[in-house]
Design a protein around this motif. Structure first.
Motif, PDB file in Angstrom:
ATOM      1  N   THR A  20      -9.492  -9.042  43.538  1.00  0.00           N
ATOM      2  CA  THR A  20      -8.313  -8.379  42.965  1.00  0.00           C
ATOM      3  C   THR A  20      -8.700  -7.257  42.001  1.00  0.00           C
ATOM      4  O   THR A  20      -8.055  -6.210  41.974  1.00  0.00           O
ATOM      5  CB  THR A  20      -7.453  -9.417  42.218  1.00  0.00           C
ATOM      6  OG1 THR A  20      -7.214 -10.505  43.104  1.00  0.00           O
ATOM      7  CG2 THR A  20      -6.134  -8.839  41.763  1.00  0.00           C
ATOM      8  N   ALA A  21      -9.754  -7.447  41.215  1.00  0.00           N
ATOM      9  CA  ALA A  21     -10.174  -6.403  40.277  1.00  0.00           C
ATOM     10  C   ALA A  21     -11.202  -5.466  40.914  1.00  0.00           C
ATOM     11  O   ALA A  21     -11.154  -4.245  40.713  1.00  0.00           O
ATOM     12  CB  ALA A  21     -10.774  -7.041  39.022  1.00  0.00           C
TER      13      ALA A  21
ATOM     14  N   ASN B 188     -19.757 -11.596  47.584  1.00  0.00           N
ATOM     15  CA  ASN B 188     -20.515 -12.710  48.160  1.00  0.00           C
ATOM     16  C   ASN B 188     -19.841 -13.229  49.425  1.00  0.00           C
ATOM     17  O   ASN B 188     -20.110 -14.325  49.871  1.00  0.00           O
ATOM     18  CB  ASN B 188     -20.707 -13.832  47.140  1.00  0.00           C
ATOM     19  CG  ASN B 188     -19.403 -14.413  46.667  1.00  0.00           C
ATOM     20  OD1 ASN B 188     -18.336 -13.869  46.983  1.00  0.00           O
ATOM     21  ND2 ASN B 188     -19.452 -15.499  45.925  1.00  0.00           N
TER      22      ASN B 188
ATOM     23  N   VAL C  29     -10.581 -11.890  35.773  1.00  0.00           N
ATOM     24  CA  VAL C  29     -10.706 -13.205  35.145  1.00  0.00           C
ATOM     25  C   VAL C  29     -12.066 -13.394  34.481  1.00  0.00           C
ATOM     26  O   VAL C  29     -12.231 -14.224  33.588  1.00  0.00           O
ATOM     27  CB  VAL C  29     -10.438 -14.306  36.204  1.00  0.00           C
ATOM     28  CG1 VAL C  29     -10.710 -15.689  35.658  1.00  0.00           C
ATOM     29  CG2 VAL C  29      -9.002 -14.222  36.692  1.00  0.00           C
TER      30      VAL C  29
ATOM     31  N   ALA D  70      -2.432 -10.743  37.751  1.00  0.00           N
ATOM     32  CA  ALA D  70      -2.821  -9.552  38.508  1.00  0.00           C
ATOM     33  C   ALA D  70      -2.283  -8.284  37.858  1.00  0.00           C
ATOM     34  O   ALA D  70      -2.907  -7.220  37.934  1.00  0.00           O
ATOM     35  CB  ALA D  70      -2.330  -9.679  39.946  1.00  0.00           C
TER      36      ALA D  70
ATOM     37  N   ARG E 195       7.264 -13.366  46.741  1.00  0.00           N
ATOM     38  CA  ARG E 195       6.013 -14.126  46.694  1.00  0.00           C
ATOM     39  C   ARG E 195       5.566 -14.559  48.076  1.00  0.00           C
ATOM     40  O   ARG E 195       4.390 -14.620  48.360  1.00  0.00           O
ATOM     41  CB  ARG E 195       6.172 -15.381  45.816  1.00  0.00           C
ATOM     42  CG  ARG E 195       6.326 -15.084  44.378  1.00  0.00           C
ATOM     43  CD  ARG E 195       5.006 -14.647  43.754  1.00  0.00           C
ATOM     44  NE  ARG E 195       4.103 -15.752  43.558  1.00  0.00           N
ATOM     45  CZ  ARG E 195       2.806 -15.710  43.837  1.00  0.00           C
ATOM     46  NH1 ARG E 195       2.277 -14.652  44.365  1.00  0.00           N
ATOM     47  NH2 ARG E 195       2.029 -16.735  43.595  1.00  0.00           N
TER      48      ARG E 195
HETATM   49  C1  LIG Z   1      -4.107 -20.094  43.763  1.00  0.00           C
HETATM   50  C2  LIG Z   1      -3.943 -18.908  42.881  1.00  0.00           C
HETATM   51  C3  LIG Z   1      -2.711 -18.246  42.834  1.00  0.00           C
HETATM   52  C4  LIG Z   1      -2.526 -17.158  41.987  1.00  0.00           C
HETATM   53  N1  LIG Z   1      -1.309 -16.536  41.936  1.00  0.00           N
HETATM   54  C5  LIG Z   1      -1.167 -15.446  41.150  1.00  0.00           C
HETATM   55  C6  LIG Z   1       0.053 -14.739  41.096  1.00  0.00           C
HETATM   56  O1  LIG Z   1       0.998 -15.105  41.739  1.00  0.00           O
HETATM   57  N2  LIG Z   1       0.188 -13.664  40.307  1.00  0.00           N
HETATM   58  C7  LIG Z   1      -0.856 -13.238  39.557  1.00  0.00           C
HETATM   59  O2  LIG Z   1      -0.703 -12.251  38.854  1.00  0.00           O
HETATM   60  N3  LIG Z   1      -2.036 -13.881  39.581  1.00  0.00           N
HETATM   61  C8  LIG Z   1      -2.197 -14.964  40.360  1.00  0.00           C
HETATM   62  N4  LIG Z   1      -3.382 -15.623  40.391  1.00  0.00           N
HETATM   63  C9  LIG Z   1      -4.416 -15.146  39.594  1.00  0.00           C
HETATM   64  C10 LIG Z   1      -5.040 -13.949  40.269  1.00  0.00           C
HETATM   65  O3  LIG Z   1      -5.088 -14.083  41.655  1.00  0.00           O
HETATM   66  C11 LIG Z   1      -6.377 -13.940  39.839  1.00  0.00           C
HETATM   67  O4  LIG Z   1      -6.241 -13.824  38.461  1.00  0.00           O
HETATM   68  C12 LIG Z   1      -7.101 -12.733  40.436  1.00  0.00           C
HETATM   69  O5  LIG Z   1      -7.340 -12.886  41.818  1.00  0.00           O
HETATM   70  C13 LIG Z   1      -8.394 -12.615  39.724  1.00  0.00           C
HETATM   71  O6  LIG Z   1      -8.960 -11.405  40.124  1.00  0.00           O
HETATM   72  P1  LIG Z   1     -10.497 -11.217  39.951  1.00  0.00           P
HETATM   73  O7  LIG Z   1     -10.828  -9.935  40.598  1.00  0.00           O
HETATM   74  O8  LIG Z   1     -10.875 -11.441  38.553  1.00  0.00           O
HETATM   75  O9  LIG Z   1     -11.131 -12.409  40.788  1.00  0.00           O
HETATM   76  P2  LIG Z   1     -11.051 -12.608  42.369  1.00  0.00           P
HETATM   77  O10 LIG Z   1      -9.852 -11.977  42.959  1.00  0.00           O
HETATM   78  O11 LIG Z   1     -11.303 -14.054  42.584  1.00  0.00           O
HETATM   79  O12 LIG Z   1     -12.308 -11.766  42.879  1.00  0.00           O
HETATM   80  C14 LIG Z   1     -13.612 -12.098  42.538  1.00  0.00           C
HETATM   81  C15 LIG Z   1     -14.496 -11.714  43.690  1.00  0.00           C
HETATM   82  O13 LIG Z   1     -15.859 -11.841  43.311  1.00  0.00           O
HETATM   83  C16 LIG Z   1     -16.565 -12.465  44.334  1.00  0.00           C
HETATM   84  N5  LIG Z   1     -17.758 -13.105  43.779  1.00  0.00           N
HETATM   85  C17 LIG Z   1     -17.864 -14.302  43.181  1.00  0.00           C
HETATM   86  N6  LIG Z   1     -19.123 -14.542  42.839  1.00  0.00           N
HETATM   87  C18 LIG Z   1     -19.843 -13.474  43.220  1.00  0.00           C
HETATM   88  C19 LIG Z   1     -21.204 -13.125  43.147  1.00  0.00           C
HETATM   89  N7  LIG Z   1     -22.120 -13.938  42.627  1.00  0.00           N
HETATM   90  N8  LIG Z   1     -21.589 -11.936  43.656  1.00  0.00           N
HETATM   91  C20 LIG Z   1     -20.683 -11.090  44.203  1.00  0.00           C
HETATM   92  N9  LIG Z   1     -19.373 -11.372  44.301  1.00  0.00           N
HETATM   93  C21 LIG Z   1     -18.973 -12.550  43.813  1.00  0.00           C
HETATM   94  C22 LIG Z   1     -15.569 -13.432  44.944  1.00  0.00           C
HETATM   95  O14 LIG Z   1     -15.886 -13.802  46.254  1.00  0.00           O
HETATM   96  C23 LIG Z   1     -14.286 -12.639  44.882  1.00  0.00           C
HETATM   97  O15 LIG Z   1     -14.082 -11.866  46.023  1.00  0.00           O
HETATM   98  C24 LIG Z   1      -3.597 -16.717  41.203  1.00  0.00           C
HETATM   99  C25 LIG Z   1      -4.830 -17.347  41.260  1.00  0.00           C
HETATM  100  C26 LIG Z   1      -5.001 -18.439  42.093  1.00  0.00           C
HETATM  101  C27 LIG Z   1      -6.353 -19.125  42.125  1.00  0.00           C
END
Ligand SMILES: Cc1cc2nc3c(=O)[nH]c(=O)nc-3n(C[C@H](O)[C@H](O)[C@H](O)COP(=O)(O)OP(=O)(O)OC[C@H]3O[C@@H](n4cnc5c(N)ncnc54)[C@H](O)[C@@H]3O)c2cc1C
Length: 389
Positions: free
Chosen positions: A11-12, A35, A294, A314, A381
């Motif tokens: 997402t980020a 990954n 996150v 998000a 949603r």
């Molecule tokens: C079940 C669920 C429902 C949600 N519903 C909502 C919602 O309705 N509205 C909302 O605003 N938020 C929601 N969230 C929260 C939101 O989806 C998350 O906060 C958001 O996806 C986090 O974004 P991110 O980029 O930090 O992490 P992620 O989207 O998880 O992306 C992290 C990425 O890093 C990768 N990664 C991990 N480890 C490594 C590594 N060692 N090397 C390289 N890549 C790696 C992962 O595979 C992943 O693709 C929800 C979360 C969950 C779990």
């Protein structure tokens, strides 16, 4: 030639790459290290039983925009020498690094928790979903008590509520509800706290929604351990009352930690592996490292009797991404980083046929405003839902 490396294709990470690519000048390079080979939205997980695949191929999408890609994963970061070691042994040199690798579910913190050798399910990772669906289908053939919720150290509460409401709706639709008593178990000090101290009347609304659906709850709960069919829970209030709750199906949001690749790097990550940042989303020690999503350490973890982490929705992540991109672009152009993010949590919770929307002001100012309810939340949603349902 400036090289920006982004860890995480979620997402980020993805919008960071796209936005940086739009602003890139000739000769500048951008590489995403993920990954896994595909993108999958965590936010779509609650409908996994209803939806088809929401995944798409990362390499194809990124390369079309001139962005490099590796699915080898980040194994170890070496910030002193601006290098990232990948899972396949390759080493990338970078000028700027964006950490956007999301959370790592830390199931190991609670005995018997989680899908790998434990007894509860999780929606946090694409790889957990197949087991969730398989066991849910088995459960429907022979239902019993259900426990849904979020353990101590979790930050993601809205998906727990959403899962409870969607499971309840499916059980009712299948005329199985009477055979499946449901309990919502959460580390939040009260229902509707959501990791941010509540949003307007989120407590009253969510308590009412649980009550209407005959879902019992235990708030301020610490899950001590899970055995096959039994969850051991103690309450922070009520004189530390202990419960041994029977279940046949359970989905519990786990505690989160940062990724292993940064664990223990002094000045970069906190004790749980989340990235320390200043108001410009930049690490104060390694100033060419930014973070979004996150993985960012919370400035103000909420002081609850059972530990909870503030949730980064998000919407807030989108704002972090814009600030990171702006700041990196400015620094490459020889200007000072000056952009900050808005931290407003926005939650849309699908209640089945209707929904609740929580829109808060900046989290640090005690979110107070904006709760709305209606079918539009459900429809927005649930992309798999029929507009007529
Ligand atoms: C079940 C669920 C429902 C949600 N519903 C909502 C919602 O309705 N509205 C909302 O605003 N938020 C929601 N969230 C929260 C939101 O989806 C998350 O906060 C958001 O996806 C986090 O974004 P991110 O980029 O930090 O992490 P992620 O989207 O998880 O992306 C992290 C990425 O890093 C990768 N990664 C991990 N480890 C490594 C590594 N060692 N090397 C390289 N890549 C790696 C992962 O595979 C992943 O693709 C929800 C979360 C969950 C779990």
């Amino acid at each position: 030639m400036t090289h920006v490396v982004i860890i995480g294709g979620g997402t980020a990470g993805l919008p960071t790459a796209y936005e940086l690519a739009e602003l890139a000048r000739a000769g500048e390079r951008i590489t995403v290290v993920a990954n896994r080979a595909t993108f999958r939205s965590a936010a779509a997980s609650a409908w996994i039983t209803a939806q088809g695949s929401t995944e798409f191929d990362l390499a194809q999408n990124l390369r079309r925009r001139g962005i490099g890609f590796s699915a080898a994963g980040a194994r170890r970061l070496h910030p002193e020498r601006n290098q990232l070691e990948l899972g396949d042994g390759q080493v990338l040199d970078y000028d700027y690094l964006v950490l956007a690798a999301g959370p790592r579910p830390a199931f190991e913190e609670i005995e018997g928790l989680g899908p790998h050798g434990g007894y509860t399910h999780s929606l946090c990772h694409a790889d957990h979903l197949a087991g969730c669906v398989r066991d849910w289908n088995r459960f429907l053939a022979d239902p019993g008590p259900v426990i849904v919720g979020a353990v101590q150290g979790a930050s993601c509460f809205a998906p727990a509520y959403e899962s409870a409401f969607l499971m309840e709706q499916e059980l009712r639709a299948r005329k199985l509800r009477e055979r499946a008593p449901m309990t919502f178990v959460t580390a939040e000090p009260y229902i509707g706290h959501l990791g941010v101290g509540g949003i307007a009347d989120s407590r009253a609304r969510l308590e009412a929604a649980l009550r209407e659906r005959d879902i019992g709850w235990i708030a301020g709960a610490r899950v001590e351990r899970v055995e096959r069919g039994t969850m051991h829970v103690s309450e922070s209030g009520a004189g530390g009352k202990r419960h041994a709750l029977a279940f046949r199906y359970s989905m519990m949001m786990p505690p989160f930690r940062g990724i292993e690749a940064v664990a223990g790097i002094e000045g970069l990550a906190d004790a749980r592996g989340f990235i320390l940042i200043d108001r410009f989303l930049r690490n104060p020690k390694y100033r060419n490292i930014y973070a979004a999503g996150v993985t960012v350490a919370s400035a103000a973890a909420s002081a609850t009797s059972v530990a909870t982490e503030p949730h980064k929705s998000a919407y807030a992540i989108e704002s972090m991404v814009s600030a990171v991109v702006r700041n990196i672009r400015d620094e490459i152009d020889g200007k000072r980083a000056g952009a900050g993010a808005e931290w407003n949590p926005v939650h849309l919770a699908d209640l089945g046929a209707s929904g609740l929307a929580f829109v808060a002001g900046p989290a640090s100012l005690h979110p107070t405003h904006g709760v709305d309810a209606g079918d539009w939340v459900h429809l927005s949603r649930c992309s798999a839902c029929d507009a007529g349902d």
